[in-house]
Design a protein around this motif. Sequence first.
Motif, PDB file in Angstrom:
ATOM      1  N   PRO A 146     -22.789  10.962 -15.197  1.00  0.00           N
ATOM      2  CA  PRO A 146     -22.575   9.679 -15.866  1.00  0.00           C
ATOM      3  C   PRO A 146     -21.723   9.885 -17.112  1.00  0.00           C
ATOM      4  O   PRO A 146     -21.820  10.922 -17.784  1.00  0.00           O
ATOM      5  CB  PRO A 146     -23.992   9.234 -16.224  1.00  0.00           C
ATOM      6  CG  PRO A 146     -24.764  10.510 -16.358  1.00  0.00           C
ATOM      7  CD  PRO A 146     -24.137  11.509 -15.423  1.00  0.00           C
ATOM      8  N   GLY A 147     -20.883   8.912 -17.408  1.00  0.00           N
ATOM      9  CA  GLY A 147     -20.035   9.047 -18.585  1.00  0.00           C
ATOM     10  C   GLY A 147     -19.307   7.772 -18.917  1.00  0.00           C
ATOM     11  O   GLY A 147     -19.290   6.813 -18.130  1.00  0.00           O
ATOM     12  N   ALA A 148     -18.705   7.765 -20.081  1.00  0.00           N
ATOM     13  CA  ALA A 148     -17.955   6.595 -20.527  1.00  0.00           C
ATOM     14  C   ALA A 148     -16.900   7.044 -21.531  1.00  0.00           C
ATOM     15  O   ALA A 148     -17.054   8.064 -22.209  1.00  0.00           O
ATOM     16  CB  ALA A 148     -18.885   5.559 -21.157  1.00  0.00           C
ATOM     17  N   PHE A 149     -15.812   6.277 -21.598  1.00  0.00           N
ATOM     18  CA  PHE A 149     -14.840   6.487 -22.661  1.00  0.00           C
ATOM     19  C   PHE A 149     -14.289   5.139 -23.105  1.00  0.00           C
ATOM     20  O   PHE A 149     -14.348   4.143 -22.364  1.00  0.00           O
ATOM     21  CB  PHE A 149     -13.726   7.457 -22.246  1.00  0.00           C
ATOM     22  CG  PHE A 149     -12.858   7.005 -21.101  1.00  0.00           C
ATOM     23  CD1 PHE A 149     -11.655   6.333 -21.326  1.00  0.00           C
ATOM     24  CD2 PHE A 149     -13.218   7.289 -19.789  1.00  0.00           C
ATOM     25  CE1 PHE A 149     -10.842   5.939 -20.281  1.00  0.00           C
ATOM     26  CE2 PHE A 149     -12.402   6.904 -18.723  1.00  0.00           C
ATOM     27  CZ  PHE A 149     -11.211   6.227 -18.968  1.00  0.00           C
ATOM     28  N   VAL A 150     -13.801   5.132 -24.322  1.00  0.00           N
ATOM     29  CA  VAL A 150     -13.309   3.900 -24.922  1.00  0.00           C
ATOM     30  C   VAL A 150     -11.905   4.127 -25.459  1.00  0.00           C
ATOM     31  O   VAL A 150     -11.592   5.208 -25.982  1.00  0.00           O
ATOM     32  CB  VAL A 150     -14.252   3.417 -26.057  1.00  0.00           C
ATOM     33  CG1 VAL A 150     -14.406   4.467 -27.137  1.00  0.00           C
ATOM     34  CG2 VAL A 150     -13.768   2.097 -26.646  1.00  0.00           C
ATOM     35  N   ILE A 151     -11.034   3.109 -25.299  1.00  0.00           N
ATOM     36  CA  ILE A 151      -9.678   3.155 -25.830  1.00  0.00           C
ATOM     37  C   ILE A 151      -9.575   2.108 -26.933  1.00  0.00           C
ATOM     38  O   ILE A 151      -9.667   0.898 -26.677  1.00  0.00           O
ATOM     39  CB  ILE A 151      -8.623   2.876 -24.742  1.00  0.00           C
ATOM     40  CG1 ILE A 151      -8.810   3.820 -23.548  1.00  0.00           C
ATOM     41  CG2 ILE A 151      -7.221   3.006 -25.323  1.00  0.00           C
ATOM     42  CD1 ILE A 151      -8.639   5.281 -23.872  1.00  0.00           C
ATOM     43  N   LEU A 152      -9.409   2.603 -28.143  1.00  0.00           N
ATOM     44  CA  LEU A 152      -9.205   1.718 -29.283  1.00  0.00           C
ATOM     45  C   LEU A 152      -7.708   1.469 -29.460  1.00  0.00           C
ATOM     46  O   LEU A 152      -6.906   2.402 -29.378  1.00  0.00           O
ATOM     47  CB  LEU A 152      -9.780   2.339 -30.551  1.00  0.00           C
ATOM     48  CG  LEU A 152     -11.255   2.790 -30.498  1.00  0.00           C
ATOM     49  CD1 LEU A 152     -11.651   3.466 -31.805  1.00  0.00           C
ATOM     50  CD2 LEU A 152     -12.168   1.611 -30.214  1.00  0.00           C
ATOM     51  N   ASN A 153      -7.323   0.236 -29.670  1.00  0.00           N
ATOM     52  CA  ASN A 153      -5.909  -0.139 -29.825  1.00  0.00           C
ATOM     53  C   ASN A 153      -5.085   0.293 -28.613  1.00  0.00           C
ATOM     54  O   ASN A 153      -4.128   1.070 -28.737  1.00  0.00           O
ATOM     55  CB  ASN A 153      -5.301   0.475 -31.090  1.00  0.00           C
ATOM     56  CG  ASN A 153      -6.108   0.195 -32.333  1.00  0.00           C
ATOM     57  OD1 ASN A 153      -6.682  -0.891 -32.480  1.00  0.00           O
ATOM     58  ND2 ASN A 153      -6.157   1.168 -33.228  1.00  0.00           N
ATOM     59  N   PRO A 154      -5.467  -0.151 -27.409  1.00  0.00           N
ATOM     60  CA  PRO A 154      -4.740   0.264 -26.200  1.00  0.00           C
ATOM     61  C   PRO A 154      -3.234   0.054 -26.327  1.00  0.00           C
ATOM     62  O   PRO A 154      -2.778  -0.885 -27.010  1.00  0.00           O
ATOM     63  CB  PRO A 154      -5.330  -0.634 -25.110  1.00  0.00           C
ATOM     64  CG  PRO A 154      -6.676  -1.026 -25.627  1.00  0.00           C
ATOM     65  CD  PRO A 154      -6.523  -1.130 -27.117  1.00  0.00           C
ATOM     66  N   GLU A 155      -2.479   0.939 -25.694  1.00  0.00           N
ATOM     67  CA  GLU A 155      -1.013   0.923 -25.742  1.00  0.00           C
ATOM     68  C   GLU A 155      -0.495   1.073 -27.169  1.00  0.00           C
ATOM     69  O   GLU A 155       0.599   0.616 -27.496  1.00  0.00           O
ATOM     70  CB  GLU A 155      -0.461  -0.358 -25.118  1.00  0.00           C
ATOM     71  CG  GLU A 155      -0.524  -0.392 -23.606  1.00  0.00           C
ATOM     72  CD  GLU A 155       0.367   0.670 -22.962  1.00  0.00           C
ATOM     73  OE1 GLU A 155       1.595   0.553 -23.063  1.00  0.00           O
ATOM     74  OE2 GLU A 155      -0.198   1.615 -22.362  1.00  0.00           O
TER      75      GLU A 155
END
Length: 570
Positions: free
Chosen positions: A542-551
């Motif tokens: 199980p896992g997760a990741f987050v993209i802050l300010n995509p592109e």
Amino acid sequence: MSRNLWHTLKLSPAVLSAVIITANGAVAQNSEIGNEPAVKNTLEQIDRYSQEPAPAVQSMEGTQGTEGLDQVTSVSQLRDVDPTSWAFQALQSLVERYGCIEGYPDTPNGTLRERTFRGNRAMTRYEFAAGLNSCLDRIQELIAALPQGVSREDLDRLRRLQEEFAAELATLRGRVDALEARVTEVEANQFSTTTKLRGEVIFGLASVFGKDRANSIEDLEDNPILGYRARLNFDASFTGRDLLRVRLQARNMTQFDGSVTGTSMTRLSVDGNSNNNVELDDLFYRFPIGKNAKVILIANSGEFNDTVNTVHPLFDSASTGSISRFGRFNPIYFTVNTTSSAGAVVNLDFGAIGLDVGYLAPRANNPSNKNGLFDGEFGALAQLVLFPKGNFNIGLTYVRYYAPGNRVNLTSSTGSAFAIRPFGNVATESNSFGGQVNWRITPQFLLSGWVGYQMAEAKTGSFRGANADVINYAVSLGFPDLGAKGNFLGLLAGVPPKVTENDLDGSFRNLANVPNREDRDTSYHLEAFYRIRLSNNISVTPGAFVILNPEHNDRNDTIWVGTIRTTFTF
């Protein structure tokens, strides 16, 4: 036990019968033998063994093979036999009188020690019986060579011994017959004498979370998905040091790219879609040259990250490592990444220094213009790795890349759209430099990181000569065996590939219709995953990741990606 030993067990009734026939012939002469005490002493020892209760037949399953069988000349070499037991005296008489029992030589570090019956356990009854059977031929030869016969008393002992062991010998004979039948069947139907089949299947449950797609007011395509990737590797070796691999693959894992989230920064480590069709994936042949060199000839689906040390252990595997595409390793290794890439890689190992050189061409089989091995898209790599086998590794990597305008993908879809094509659909050349570090501080803690820098140049069109700089970097923490052996917790933070400077926003701005292709803000990639080893063949991550300010645009909404990846290997 060896096959010869099994055959000895099978033939033992015949040997006993031969002994009895010989004895009957001797008795018919109605005479006594001159060496009767020696033979009688041996038979009495055999008779003492026959009085012991028989062990379970299953005890034979743990016996070792016959590699390195060696003749012993003294029973004292069989150290795991109790010198005070009757079996010791029986073996002593048989071995020292006839020299007919074989033991296993222990050879740790190549040094011959005293012979034992493998390990520190006592010799089993079946091991002793097997050794005793190996002496029957010698006893038969002894009796046959005597000018006189044997006494009626000894003949009775021999007949009683055959009766005592009739059930055991019949059991062993039946098991050996069944085993030989199974071996014959396996040999007749085996897949190959040189090839092993290995498989891997991955199930992925995943979803994206957030409000709008990057650079759009459209909603995210956030319905959960369930996809898979299945691989079959046919690994053949012809010398024991080489490897020919043919891989078949089918998959239907949706790519969380621009069509789903508006950015390629949200891609999973395991993605791609063949519409459930089986395709040829890896096809390569690896072989050594001398002690320090290894050559890999690649005919299909070549990737530098599969053939060189990425200096990011436990994260770089798509099936058991990072759950994101960016989090696996420095994206410059991805510079050439197509299903048709072909070429060669050479790995040199000098102990404290490793050197890799490689060349890949995505359309090497196409002889038309701007294709083939040297006229179209290509990637050339050179890498120096310091202390590749130690707890502290440093990797210095250089990749030269070129692609025609419609094929440019500078970062293999791990960064922004500008980083993928700094000048749009314009033939582009780049020089990429990477620095990677991995430090295994303790067996349960790893600290790793990388920095990638790419200098791109437009090679055709009105933008010819324009330059752009692309950077990316990351830091990761790894915790092997956290919670249980085989588990792994991975944490990673970084900045996906970003265009920090572009002549299209500088010296070319005086031209009409020049687009803005420089990333003004910065995206941040934060990731956590925990691989749980359920067995030697099954793991769940199980896992997760987050993209802050995509592109690299702070006006875009934050995007989350969650997944549960289950990996089966066989």
